[in-house]
Every structure is written in structure tokens, then in C-alpha cells.
Design an enzyme around this catalytic site. Structure first.
Site, PDB file in Angstrom:
ATOM      1  N   ASP A   1      39.142  16.417  66.137  1.00 47.81           N
ATOM      2  CA  ASP A   1      39.214  16.015  67.542  1.00 47.81           C
ATOM      3  C   ASP A   1      38.063  16.679  68.288  1.00 47.81           C
ATOM      4  OD1 ASP A   1      40.105  18.677  67.641  1.00 47.81           O
ATOM      5  OD2 ASP A   1      42.179  18.009  67.503  1.00 47.81           O
TER       6      ASP A   1
ATOM      7  N   ASP B   1      37.023  18.785  71.617  1.00 46.97           N
ATOM      8  CA  ASP B   1      37.461  19.550  72.782  1.00 46.97           C
ATOM      9  C   ASP B   1      36.275  19.802  73.692  1.00 46.97           C
ATOM     10  OD1 ASP B   1      40.046  19.721  71.741  1.00 46.97           O
ATOM     11  OD2 ASP B   1      39.535  21.508  70.568  1.00 46.97           O
TER      12      ASP B   1
ATOM     13  N   ASP C   1      38.227  32.997  69.227  1.00 47.27           N
ATOM     14  CA  ASP C   1      38.640  33.850  68.113  1.00 47.27           C
ATOM     15  C   ASP C   1      37.512  34.275  67.169  1.00 47.27           C
ATOM     16  OD1 ASP C   1      38.546  31.186  67.297  1.00 47.27           O
ATOM     17  OD2 ASP C   1      40.607  31.119  66.529  1.00 47.27           O
TER      18      ASP C   1
HETATM   19  P1  ATP Z   1      40.923  22.590  64.136  1.00 46.45           P
HETATM   20  O1  ATP Z   1      41.029  21.644  65.308  1.00 46.45           O
HETATM   21  O2  ATP Z   1      40.145  22.112  62.985  1.00 46.45           O
HETATM   22  O3  ATP Z   1      42.237  23.162  63.763  1.00 46.45           O
HETATM   23  P2  ATP Z   1      39.664  24.261  66.078  1.00 46.45           P
HETATM   24  O4  ATP Z   1      38.718  25.408  65.935  1.00 46.45           O
HETATM   25  O5  ATP Z   1      39.196  23.093  66.869  1.00 46.45           O
HETATM   26  O6  ATP Z   1      40.084  23.849  64.640  1.00 46.45           O
HETATM   27  P3  ATP Z   1      41.780  24.398  67.965  1.00 46.45           P
HETATM   28  O7  ATP Z   1      43.119  24.999  67.825  1.00 46.45           O
HETATM   29  O8  ATP Z   1      41.638  22.954  68.202  1.00 46.45           O
HETATM   30  O9  ATP Z   1      40.981  24.832  66.677  1.00 46.45           O
HETATM   31  O10 ATP Z   1      41.076  25.211  69.140  1.00 46.45           O
HETATM   32  C1  ATP Z   1      39.818  24.854  69.693  1.00 46.45           C
HETATM   33  C2  ATP Z   1      39.010  26.115  69.990  1.00 46.45           C
HETATM   34  O11 ATP Z   1      39.712  26.936  70.915  1.00 46.45           O
HETATM   35  C3  ATP Z   1      38.742  26.994  68.794  1.00 46.45           C
HETATM   36  O12 ATP Z   1      37.608  26.587  68.083  1.00 46.45           O
HETATM   37  C4  ATP Z   1      38.555  28.355  69.427  1.00 46.45           C
HETATM   38  O13 ATP Z   1      37.289  28.490  69.978  1.00 46.45           O
HETATM   39  C5  ATP Z   1      39.548  28.320  70.575  1.00 46.45           C
HETATM   40  N1  ATP Z   1      40.860  28.826  70.151  1.00 46.45           N
HETATM   41  C6  ATP Z   1      41.916  28.114  69.711  1.00 46.45           C
HETATM   42  N2  ATP Z   1      42.959  28.891  69.412  1.00 46.45           N
HETATM   43  C7  ATP Z   1      42.571  30.140  69.686  1.00 46.45           C
HETATM   44  C8  ATP Z   1      43.213  31.389  69.602  1.00 46.45           C
HETATM   45  N3  ATP Z   1      44.453  31.503  69.170  1.00 46.45           N
HETATM   46  N4  ATP Z   1      42.503  32.486  69.983  1.00 46.45           N
HETATM   47  C9  ATP Z   1      41.241  32.367  70.434  1.00 46.45           C
HETATM   48  N5  ATP Z   1      40.588  31.221  70.531  1.00 46.45           N
HETATM   49  C10 ATP Z   1      41.228  30.113  70.155  1.00 46.45           C
HETATM   50 MG    MG Z   2      40.304  21.345  67.451  1.00 47.12          MG
END
Ligand code: ATP
Ligand code: MG
Length: 410
Positions: free
Chosen positions: A43, A45, A123
Site C-alpha cells: 500500500d 502511505d 521505527d
Molecule cells: P508493511 O506495510 O509492508 O507492513 P510498512 O513499513 O509500510 O510495512 P506500516 O505498518 O504500514 O508498515 O507503517 C508505515 C510506516 O509507519 C512504517 O514504515 C514506519 O515508518 C512507521 N511505523 C509503523 N508502525 C510503527 C511503529 N510501531 N513504530 C514506529 N514507526 C512505525
Molecule cells: Mg505499509
């Protein structure tokens, strides 16, 4: 370096609209990371300096969601994009927007900031990159690009502190390292060992979300093994793989089967996986003198579900599905008279049959029952009848016992 053709047009249009209204807008996090690694993002963001209320005003089709972490969903017919306001991640004002509990866990984070500050509340370095599809520039954490090249998951700031703030980061580190084939930085490993137990304090709803990300994205087996090596499996699955050889094998087979289905574009549901993962628990609770005791079996179903629900919420809609699969395991053994036709007509037959095959694989069974059901399904009425009749002649006694599970099969 990033090809805009790989990016959702809708996401780009949102960034253009933000810019038109004099706000910044960037793709951020997982999508930038995945594009840089040559993977297809799940997705897209967006991060912006507009507040949720300001974003809401620009986009007619949008809504503000979340309390702990306020953000805006902007949607069209087919897509939903999360637009998050830059956050400082630091409670300088101490006016209650960033709330932590005694263990240091952040329970609310709604303090707006600028891009630089937003970078530091993320993170991992590889998750803190921002890309503007308009200027085509990547900015963000200074080590982000380097760590992508080094294939390394590195925490932003001291991981022990960051994992206390949010223990789910332990699970995320493991998930990303498998997904990207990156190594986990040594400091993160230490933090997982030290802070992993804080996962016990995370809400079951949030852990169910994480459960789905970890086990329903094509890396279930690998993720489970890595979680187990860090001792974190117990925060997501009540069944202990070390209990006995059958349990270990059944868990592997169920997880591998989920991965295989995804690879072949077949549907997967958390319900099926949970039914499979909890089966050894249910059987253990139902045994009496090495035989399944039916009364115990039926009584234990809710108990086993409740135990798992405590750690990862199991949405209501899956409960009867899971129990159907379990009860059908018994019915699959009973093949006298009209029973096989009834079982075959059950809306969950296919799922139950798939699970039977998994059980047989895990038990090194001769695949006798699974083969019987395969034949029953694919053949015409005449053969179906003879399958039942042959059974009557040869195996009446065994069939009469119906639920007398052979020891290997449990
Ligand atoms: P995926 O969508 O593949 O699971 P993602 O990195 O996009 O991975 P998301 O949960 O969609 O993960 O979160 C988007 C972004 O928000 C992350 O890349 C990170 O920068 C931030 N983020 C998400 N969860 C956390 C967290 N628990 N602590 C700190 N930053 C976070
Ligand atoms: Mg994501």
C-alpha cells in the site's frame, strides 16, 4: 531511482493536491522501502505537514480515524490511502498528547512536527525514507539508503528504549528482515531478547492485526521459525511447537500450506490457520487413555479458542468456522451409509478436507483417509457408492469406531 509508474496514480494525485494547497506531501515508509528493494508495495502511505483537519478539508472523500494515532483515510472507489501528519514523537509541551505508561509504552502520539522530527519517531532507518513523486527526490533518515544497500534492519535510536515505547517493533523487525532478506542489527537482537516479554502487554486486537501480517503474507513458516528462535512465538500462538514431534510438524505443515496457497493465488483466511495451529491443543485437551473423548473434545473447543483469543483477538465471525473445521475432522472419519454425503455437502467440507491432508502429512500417515475422500469427491455416484460399500465390507469395524483416531493421526 524510483519509477513513478510503479506508484498508485491516486497516491500521486493526493500529493499533487496537497502541494496545490501549499502543503508538503511525500510517500513514506514501507512503500518507499519496497520500491527501493525492487518489491511491489502493499500500500502507499503519505506523510504531510497538513493537520488531519486540514487534510480532511482538501479531500471530499476522506475521514479522520484513530485516537491513539490520528490520521486521515483518503479514498476513491478502489483505493484507500493513509495520510499521516508529521509527528515530533517528543512530548516537549507535555500537554498530554504523547502519553506513556509506567513501562514507557506510548499510548497516544498526536503531537505534530516537521519532516525531520517525523523521521525520528519511525521505527527503523529503512522505514524512514520520504519520496516526492513530483520532485523525484528521496529524503529522510541519513542512514536509510545506506542500510537498504547494506541490507540491514537498524533501529532509529536505542532499540531498548524504542521497543519499550512500542513492543510490537520487535515483531516488525523480524517480519521485515524475512520479507526483505535483511539482517537484524545486533543491538536490535539484544533488545528483542530483553524487551520481547513486553509483548504480553499489547492489546489482543493489535496483536491479531500483527498476526495476520506475519502469517498471511507468504512468509508464515519463515516468520514463525524466526519468532521461535527469539522466543516470541508464544505472544502470537498459544500452541508450543516443542511439545512433541507431531505438534511441531503440524504447525510447519499448516504454515507452509498457507504460504503455498498465497503463492498460487488461492485465498487464505486467519480462521483456517488458527483452526490448524490450535488443533494439537484441542487434541491434547480431549485425550483420555490415548483416545479422543468426545465430551472432552466438544467442551474443550471454546476453552482452546478463548486462550488464543486472550493473546490475539479472534474476531467473532471466525469462531464457528474454526469449530466447524474441528468437528468435521471427526465426521471425516465416519463414512457409513449417508454420512459421507452429508459431510461432503457441508459448506466447510473443502476446508476440513484440506486440513485433513495437512494432518496426514504431519503424522506421516499412510494417507488412507485423505485418499478415500479424494476418490469420493472426484468420482461419480456409482463409484461413490462402491467406496462406501467396500468400506462396509472391509472396514465395518473400523468405521463403527468412527472417532477412534489412529494414534498417528492426532
Ligand atoms: P508493511 O506495510 O509492508 O507492513 P510498512 O513499513 O509500510 O510495512 P506500516 O505498518 O504500514 O508498515 O507503517 C508505515 C510506516 O509507519 C512504517 O514504515 C514506519 O515508518 C512507521 N511505523 C509503523 N508502525 C510503527 C511503529 N510501531 N513504530 C514506529 N514507526 C512505525
Ligand atoms: Mg505499509
Amino acid at each position: 531511482m524510483i519509477n513513478n509508474k510503479k506508484i498508485s496514480k491516486f497516491a500521486i494525485s493526493i500529493i499533487k493536491d496537497l502541494n496545490k494547497n501549499n502543503f508538503e506531501g511525500y510517500l513514506v515508509g514501507g512503500c518507499v522501502r519496497d520500491l527501493l528493494c525492487g518489491l511491489e508495495p502493499k500500500d502507499f502511505d503519505i506523510a504531510t505537514n497538513a493537520t488531519p483537519e486540514q487534510v480532511r478539508k482538501i479531500f471530499k472523500a476522506s475521514r479522520i480515524i484513530g485516537k491513539r494515532f490520528k490520521l486521515v483515510h483518503v479514498f476513491n472507489r478502489s483505493e484507500l490511502i493513509e495520510v499521516a501528519t508529521f509527528r515530533s514523537g517528543q512530548d516537549l509541551t507535555n500537554n498530554g498528547h504523547l502519553i506513556k505508561d509506567q513501562s514507557g509504552k506510548i499510548i497516544r502520539d498526536n503531537i505534530w512536527g516537521n519532516l525531520d522530527e517525523d523521521t525520528y519517531r519511525r521505527d527503523f532507518t529503512v522505514n524512514a525514507l520520504y519520496y516526492s513523486p513530483i520532485s523525484k527526490k528521496i529524503i529522510g533518515h541519513k542512514n536509510g539508503m545506506g542500510d537498504i544497500h547494506k541490507k540491514s534492519i537498524v533501529s532509529i535510536g536505542d532499540p531498548k528504549k524504542r521497543f519499550s515505547e512500542d513492543p510490537v517493533r520487535s515483531l516488525r523487525a523480524i517480519r521485515f528482515s524475512n520479507k526483505l532478506e535483511f539482517k537484524i542489527d545486533k543491538k536490535i537482537k539484544e533488545a528483542i531478547y530483553e524487551k520481547g516479554a513486553l509483548l504480553a502487554g499489547i492489546s489482543n486486537a493489535r496483536l491479531f492485526d500483527e498476526f495476520c501480517k506475519i502469517f498471511l503474507s507468504g512468509m508464515a513458516e519463515k516468520n514463525f521459525n524466526k519468532l521461535t528462535s527469539f522466543g516470541l512465538n508464544k505472544y502470537l500462538v498459544t500452541t508450543d511447537p516443542q511439545k512433541n514431534e507431531f505438534t511441531k510438524k503440524l504447525l510447519s505443515e499448516a504454515l507452509r500450506n498457507t504460504d503455498k496457497r498465497l503463492k498460487n493465488n488461492l485465498s487464505v483466511t486467519p480462521g483456517f490457520l488458527i483452526a490448524a495451529l490450535l488443533w494439537p491443543e484441542l487434541i491434547e485437551q480431549s485425550l483420555s487413555k490415548n483416545e479422543i473423548n468426545l465430551r472432552k473434545f466438544f467442551r474443550s473447543m471454546d476453552k482452546v479458542l478463548r486462550r488464543q483469543h486472550k493473546i490475539t483477538a479472534i474476531p467473532r465471525k471466525f469462531h464457528s468456522y474454526i469449530k466447524d473445521i474441528w468437528v468435521l475432522q471427526l465426521k471425516l472419519h465416519s463414512r457409513i451409509n449417508k454420512q459421507p454425503y452429508k459431510t461432503f455437502k457441508h459448506p466447510r467440507f473443502r476446508a476440513a478436507y484440506d486440513f485433513l491432508l495437512i494432518r496426514e502429512k504431519a503424522a506421516n500417515e499412510k494417507k488412507y483417509l485423505g485418499k478415500w475422500w479424494t476418490d469420493f469427491q472426484i468420482n461419480d455416484d456409482n463409484i461413490k457408492r462402491s467406496l462406501i460399500n467396500n468400506l462396509k465390507e472391509k472396514n465395518l469395524e473400523e468405521s463403527m469406531k468412527t472417532f477412534g483416531f489412529s494414534q498417528e493421526l492426532i
